[in-house]
Design an enzyme around this catalytic site. Structure first.
Site, PDB file in Angstrom:
ATOM      1  N   GLU A 104      -4.923   1.432   2.989  1.00 25.87           N
ATOM      2  CA  GLU A 104      -4.697   0.367   3.979  1.00 25.87           C
ATOM      3  C   GLU A 104      -4.718   0.915   5.402  1.00 25.87           C
ATOM      4  O   GLU A 104      -5.220   0.269   6.329  1.00 25.87           O
ATOM      5  CB  GLU A 104      -3.361  -0.329   3.696  1.00 25.87           C
ATOM      6  CG  GLU A 104      -3.210  -1.700   4.355  1.00 25.87           C
ATOM      7  CD  GLU A 104      -2.746  -1.639   5.808  1.00 25.87           C
ATOM      8  OE1 GLU A 104      -2.972  -2.611   6.537  1.00 25.87           O
ATOM      9  OE2 GLU A 104      -2.146  -0.608   6.234  1.00 25.87           O
ATOM     10  N   GLU A 105      -4.183   2.116   5.590  1.00 23.30           N
ATOM     11  CA  GLU A 105      -4.145   2.696   6.941  1.00 23.30           C
ATOM     12  C   GLU A 105      -5.506   3.259   7.362  1.00 23.30           C
ATOM     13  O   GLU A 105      -5.657   3.778   8.470  1.00 23.30           O
ATOM     14  CB  GLU A 105      -3.072   3.792   7.020  1.00 23.30           C
ATOM     15  CG  GLU A 105      -1.661   3.321   6.668  1.00 23.30           C
ATOM     16  CD  GLU A 105      -1.072   2.335   7.687  1.00 23.30           C
ATOM     17  OE1 GLU A 105      -1.770   1.964   8.640  1.00 23.30           O
ATOM     18  OE2 GLU A 105       0.088   1.929   7.490  1.00 23.30           O
ATOM     19  N   ASP A 124       3.802  -6.233   3.599  1.00 24.67           N
ATOM     20  CA  ASP A 124       3.240  -5.204   4.473  1.00 24.67           C
ATOM     21  C   ASP A 124       3.359  -5.577   5.945  1.00 24.67           C
ATOM     22  O   ASP A 124       2.521  -5.200   6.747  1.00 24.67           O
ATOM     23  CB  ASP A 124       1.750  -4.979   4.125  1.00 24.67           C
ATOM     24  CG  ASP A 124       1.125  -3.859   4.944  1.00 24.67           C
ATOM     25  OD1 ASP A 124       1.859  -2.949   5.362  1.00 24.67           O
ATOM     26  OD2 ASP A 124      -0.095  -3.914   5.191  1.00 24.67           O
ATOM     27  N   ASP A 143      -0.281   4.326   0.851  1.00 28.71           N
ATOM     28  CA  ASP A 143      -0.684   5.354   1.831  1.00 28.71           C
ATOM     29  C   ASP A 143       0.061   5.136   3.151  1.00 28.71           C
ATOM     30  O   ASP A 143       0.627   4.071   3.394  1.00 28.71           O
ATOM     31  CB  ASP A 143      -2.195   5.325   2.067  1.00 28.71           C
ATOM     32  CG  ASP A 143      -2.676   4.014   2.677  1.00 28.71           C
ATOM     33  OD1 ASP A 143      -2.212   2.934   2.230  1.00 28.71           O
ATOM     34  OD2 ASP A 143      -3.487   4.057   3.615  1.00 28.71           O
ATOM     35  N   ASP A 159       6.692   1.156   6.472  1.00 25.10           N
ATOM     36  CA  ASP A 159       5.265   0.799   6.279  1.00 25.10           C
ATOM     37  C   ASP A 159       4.610   1.824   5.370  1.00 25.10           C
ATOM     38  O   ASP A 159       4.072   2.799   5.847  1.00 25.10           O
ATOM     39  CB  ASP A 159       4.593   0.741   7.650  1.00 25.10           C
ATOM     40  CG  ASP A 159       3.104   0.362   7.581  1.00 25.10           C
ATOM     41  OD1 ASP A 159       2.676  -0.190   6.556  1.00 25.10           O
ATOM     42  OD2 ASP A 159       2.389   0.642   8.553  1.00 25.10           O
ATOM     43  N   HIS A 171       0.848  -1.197   0.000  1.00 28.01           N
ATOM     44  CA  HIS A 171       0.000   0.000   0.000  1.00 28.01           C
ATOM     45  C   HIS A 171       0.874   1.234   0.000  1.00 28.01           C
ATOM     46  O   HIS A 171       1.939   1.249   0.609  1.00 28.01           O
ATOM     47  CB  HIS A 171      -0.973   0.013   1.173  1.00 28.01           C
ATOM     48  CG  HIS A 171      -0.314   0.029   2.532  1.00 28.01           C
ATOM     49  ND1 HIS A 171       0.011   1.202   3.180  1.00 28.01           N
ATOM     50  CD2 HIS A 171       0.064  -0.987   3.352  1.00 28.01           C
ATOM     51  CE1 HIS A 171       0.555   0.909   4.354  1.00 28.01           C
ATOM     52  NE2 HIS A 171       0.608  -0.408   4.486  1.00 28.01           N
ATOM     53  N   HIS A 195       3.918   2.800  13.067  1.00 28.96           N
ATOM     54  CA  HIS A 195       2.864   3.815  13.253  1.00 28.96           C
ATOM     55  C   HIS A 195       3.282   4.884  14.262  1.00 28.96           C
ATOM     56  O   HIS A 195       2.451   5.632  14.744  1.00 28.96           O
ATOM     57  CB  HIS A 195       1.564   3.161  13.700  1.00 28.96           C
ATOM     58  CG  HIS A 195       0.918   2.324  12.626  1.00 28.96           C
ATOM     59  ND1 HIS A 195      -0.370   1.879  12.710  1.00 28.96           N
ATOM     60  CD2 HIS A 195       1.377   1.876  11.428  1.00 28.96           C
ATOM     61  CE1 HIS A 195      -0.667   1.177  11.626  1.00 28.96           C
ATOM     62  NE2 HIS A 195       0.381   1.148  10.834  1.00 28.96           N
TER      63      HIS A 195
END
Lengths: 453, 453
Positions: A146-147, A174, A80, A112, A78, A424
């Site tokens: 995805e996030e 991922d 994003d 990520d 992903h 994150h």
């Protein structure tokens, strides 16, 4: 070559493709077009696919090669990222990639999930530059939500799946290594059934000075129900809950013996030893291969500080169960409702009680013995000189079982970064050694698959 | 005379003395000074007493007469009001008193609690105009923070109590008739012990994908404790909870037979028949003379909508008990803690659990046979031609037992308005008949007390 990869990654980073912020949707689209252009320059056939949910970021579809004698391997990542700003406590500007002398690059999305996209792209580039071909047919499937719960992924992919020919295997890029010092391969995730238990009493919230002692309060009914869902050893009390759980096979049992997992590290991360089992192996099994039930909270009741004397008129208990092979989320939802209804019958309460599912997600259980997993294991051993950790996760990523079903092909998770990357968090990072290593592992992996033909 | 009373009440209304809004503190002070000036003009000795809590509204102390052969009667009311604005759905401007043809005046504070102040003031005025004297010594004690938990009342009154000589009886003018068509006298309130049960697990909130099944979650421990506090018939399970509850005497039992209370009205007000007892008398007893336990909510857990999969690190359950004679709030707090600790021992949980009281309030239990109650009953019968309802309340007003103790005198509640006045709602009102009646009842009452000497 690593400088060229870092420059490419730095360009991906420079687009703040934060999917949770609608103000960044043009950045996301610009990034998607940059990725499409890059692959197109390698000779890939690329398409920007509109997300079926309006306002959500588009998907990137791509393919290379259509030789029927070759296997076709799909790459999922992903583009994003999670939000980030220097005010959150970053040491450097999160969308300016910084290479430090510790061997890491720092930026939001480094690990990520823009590092994995970079490793994949350079694996393709290197194969094409050195051998003028890729030894398998390639499918690219990147999303930009995805996030944000992968909004629109399933319906958009399903509608446009004819873009791809037969897929033989799906690589999910991922995740991260389970530890910092040993590569991993992911072969499983738990599923989810999320339930809401609603208890309604009076029309309006009341005051305990008025109704305390006169009415059967919805809150005490709900507490009574919630208290019957799980025992003090963590066993779920719902009738039939464990019926479909796949028994532990000798082969799976052995996998756990080889995992690098120190229970003391886990306890020290948690800050308290509240484990059900003081044993690394059983704790891992509780996290990965056993189902569980959690009570998340109550909606409608007093949740502030202080001593408010409200008697809530209606309350909703939020409960979820993490599911494992072969528990069906819908079946679990049904037996949960039946179990609560049985409790309610015995309660003989005048309050109105209903139960409804508010979220279902399939578990994923990969085969550690198929061609994809064996090739990846061998490719990792070749490059890193060690056998990977065979890892499952306690969380849920419903798009993986969806992709396996939609493309009728097995998936595996091929992690690029390390567990300490802080995917994150502030100062997200990626070890350059891992970025370069992932490129080599992908090249090795595709060559190995090609040799199976 | 009623026009003069309405004009006076209208002036009191015109000061928006909203105690919960600091912007209105000058309005409150201006109103307090207006009341002081009015009583001073009648010949009262008045003082504005600073609230010991900075920024909170002052108290009004006053007295008239110091004849040692007369009884001294204290009047308690409050001059502050609940917030109100026409945007909340009022038909008219809430701080402009409106007289309508239905026999009511409408305004914020009309019933709670400026009407009662007006009735008291005009009772004094009429006694002085018609007989040039008041038949008892009078003490005035008005506060300006009642609608904001009586902030500073107890410490300020305690420190300044030497202003008053011996008090023989306290009239609380701050309640309403139990029904619209029959006067009431209030003789009791329940007390309160409010407890917080804290359960702490990991350092930080977790995700059920990571810890679901591995740790004993604080939320399930808390739910387990909360489920053991009350049974499905409303019986509190805390050991020794009922030990000190005063048994029902024949005399008290008979009081309930005379109360106007229709259980169907109560059910229709609630919107659901969730009563423990389908019987008016036992429901009234549950509300007034029996203790109860309510679970108000949980702090720290997920309380929003949707399906968040958080595992809260620390949660606090909020529980209160309404107490009755002769339960001591501190003793109840201690046995509650002991009971929960006993549960916790048997739980064998690794989580940290503590219990603390976060609010205590004394019950109040007046004597329906003392001179004050008998005189009030007789004064009401004389004027209204019916025996009053003898009423307790399920709620708590800790300042009443505090005043009884501080002044070593009995209290009774003498309601002015009706149950339908909407004291804290839109279009608060007061029947003019009740305003005028209250003045006469006060005059009758003081004459009756005077005749006892």
């Amino acid at each position: 070559m690593s400088n060229e990869m870092i420059n490419f990654l730095s360009t991906l980073i420079s687009y703040p493709s934060i999917s949770s912020n609608p103000n960044n949707s043009q950045d996301s689209k610009n990034l998607a077009n940059f990725i499409i252009d890059s692959y197109t320059n390698l000779g890939f056939k690329m398409e920007l696919i509109d997300n079926l949910i309006e306002g959500k970021n588009p998907l990137i579809f791509g393919k290379f090669g259509d030789d029927p004698n070759k296997k076709t391997i799909m790459f999922y990542s992903h583009y994003d990222v999670q939000p980030a700003s220097i005010q959150d406590g970053w040491d450097t500007e999160p969308f300016d990639l910084i290479e430090k002398s510790d061997g890491y690059v720092y930026a939001r999305g480094a690990s990520d999930d823009k590092g994995p996209i970079t490793a994949t792209y350079f694996a393709m580039k290197e194969l094409l530059e050195t051998t003028s071909d890729i030894p398998v047919n390639i499918a690219i499937l990147y999303e930009g939500e995805e996030e944000s719960s992968s909004h629109g992924f399933e319906q958009t992919v399903y509608k446009n799946k004819s873009f791809f020919s037969d897929i033989d295997g799906i690589l999910i890029l991922d995740t991260s290594w389970f530890t910092d010092h040993r590569p991993s391969l992911d072969y499983g995730l738990r599923g989810l059934t999320y339930m809401a238990i609603n208890v309604s009493g009076p029309n309006k919230d009341q005051h305990s000075g008025l109704v305390g002692g006169t009415i059967r309060e919805p809150m005490s009914d709900l507490i009574s129900i919630l208290s019957k869902l799980i025992d003090s050893d963590g066993n779920v009390q719902v009738d039939g809950f464990y019926d479909d759980v796949l028994p532990l096979s000798d082969a799976e049992n052995e996998l756990y013996d080889k995992i690098d997992f120190n229970i003391n590290d886990y306890v020290s991360y948690l800050g308290r030893n509240s484990l059900f089992q003081q044993n690394s192996k059983t704790t891992l099994m509780n996290m990965w291969r056993n189902p569980s039930l959690s009570i998340h909270g109550i909606q409608g009741a007093f949740s502030g500080s202080g001593s408010k004397t409200v008697v809530p008129a209606s309350v909703t208990g939020k409960v979820s169960m993490r599911l494992v092979p072969n528990q069906d989320p819908k079946t679990i939802s049904e037996i949960f409702i039946a179990y609560v209804n049985k409790i309610v019958e015995n309660m003989n309460t005048p309050n109105s009680i209903s139960v409804e599912p508010i979220g279902l997600g399939e578990w994923w259980y990969g085969d550690v013995n198929n061609f994809l997993f064996e090739s990846a294991k061998s490719a990792i051993e070749n490059y890193w000189g060690k056998e990977p950790n065979y890892v499952r996760s306690g969380g849920s990523i419903p798009i993986i079982p969806f992709m396996e079903k939609t493309f009728n092909a097995p998936a595996i998770g091929l992690p690029v970064g390390q567990s300490s990357d802080g995917a994150h968090s502030q100062n997200e990072r990626l070890r350059i050694e891992n970025l370069v290593g992932a490129k080599h592992v992908i090249i090795n992996l595709l060559n190995k698959i090609s040799n199976l033909n």
